[in-house]
Design a protein around this motif. Structure first.
Motif, mmCIF file in Angstrom:
data_model
loop_
_atom_site.group_PDB
_atom_site.id
_atom_site.type_symbol
_atom_site.label_atom_id
_atom_site.label_comp_id
_atom_site.label_asym_id
_atom_site.label_seq_id
_atom_site.Cartn_x
_atom_site.Cartn_y
_atom_site.Cartn_z
ATOM 1 N N PHE A 74 23.419 4.016 23.965
ATOM 2 C CA PHE A 74 22.672 4.906 23.081
ATOM 3 C C PHE A 74 21.291 5.256 23.624
ATOM 4 C CE2 PHE A 74 25.202 2.587 19.622
ATOM 5 C CZ PHE A 74 26.197 3.549 19.617
ATOM 6 N N ARG A 77 19.575 8.777 23.801
ATOM 7 C CA ARG A 77 19.136 9.424 22.560
ATOM 8 C C ARG A 77 17.638 9.232 22.305
ATOM 9 N NH1 ARG A 77 23.936 7.543 18.334
ATOM 10 N NH2 ARG A 77 25.712 8.347 19.543
ATOM 11 N N TYR A 78 17.046 8.298 23.022
ATOM 12 C CA TYR A 78 15.632 7.986 22.804
ATOM 13 C C TYR A 78 14.712 8.712 23.784
ATOM 14 C CZ TYR A 78 17.181 4.439 19.548
ATOM 15 O OH TYR A 78 17.759 3.805 18.462
ATOM 16 N N ALA A 124 19.160 15.383 24.320
ATOM 17 C CA ALA A 124 19.539 13.999 24.006
ATOM 18 C C ALA A 124 21.047 13.814 23.922
ATOM 19 C CB ALA A 124 18.884 13.566 22.693
ATOM 20 N N SER A 125 21.762 14.857 23.585
ATOM 21 C CA SER A 125 23.210 14.715 23.437
ATOM 22 C C SER A 125 23.914 14.646 24.787
ATOM 23 C CB SER A 125 23.770 15.893 22.638
ATOM 24 O OG SER A 125 23.588 17.121 23.343
#
Length: 207
Positions: A74, A77-78, A124-125
């Motif tokens: 993940f 995404r940051y 981000a995706s």
């Protein structure tokens, strides 16, 4: 705002510094002071308290949201933006510190030592490796250093996840992700231009 630096993150650069190529067992992390940040094309003033200051061209990513204990899957995404930066290093001071087993705080964290270019928004995706992740530096019109995020020993997602184990990552924090082979000294009146892919995002002079 925190400025993280990553050392020894390209195989050829480890050989350049230590005479042998190797991968550190864990990412080599250091911090720069907030007064180290230099942006908006302002000049870098070569310090008079050391004998040699080297440029280290790096891909720099910016944290766009609060995070702690972030799983690697993940981590992208940051990240909300990317640019090219220069991790200026007082090389003679660093050599002495490494030989004595001392921290790198002064040689890496002095005023103006974290130069960054214009931020380019990240999708981000898509994940950071889908960004323009090649970069290079020209000094006085000649390319002196170039790299690609795919060659990192510890990738961007790994670094974000690793750092978030120990630090709460906050909006605006940035990570200098390490320099490839080809570091070298700067001098007064040098003109530095940094490129993300083919796009110039960094442009300043040494004074």
């Amino acid at each position: 705002m925190k400025i993280f630096g990553v050392g020894m993150n390209y195989l050829q650069h480890t050989e350049e510094l230590d005479g042998k190529a190797y991968k550190p067992e864990e990412p080599v992390i250091f911090l720069k002071a907030d007064s180290a940040l230099l942006k908006d094309g302002k000049p870098f003033f070569v310090p008079d308290w050391c004998e040699q200051v080297d440029y280290e061209t790096e891909l720099v990513v910016r944290i766009g949201r609060l995070g702690k204990g972030i799983p690697q899957r993940f981590a992208h995404r940051y990240i909300d933006a990317v640019t090219v930066g220069i991790d200026f290093t007082a090389r003679d001071v660093q050599r002495k510190a490494r030989a004595a087993g001392n921290p790198w705080t002064i040689c890496k964290g002095f005023d103006g030592s974290a130069t960054i270019g214009r931020w380019v928004p990240a999708d981000a995706s898509a994940g950071v490796l889908h960004l323009p992740s090649s970069f290079h530096l020209d000094i006085n019109g000649k390319t002196v250093q170039q790299g690609h995020s795919a060659d990192m020993l510890y990738g961007v997602d790994e670094l974000v996840s690793y750092l978030s184990r120990f630090f709460t990552l906050k909006t605006g924090d940035m990570i200098f992700t390490g320099t490839p082979v080809g570091v070298g000294p700067v001098a007064i009146d040098d003109h530095l231009e940094g490129y993300l892919g083919d796009e110039k995002v960094l442009d300043f002079w040494c004074k």
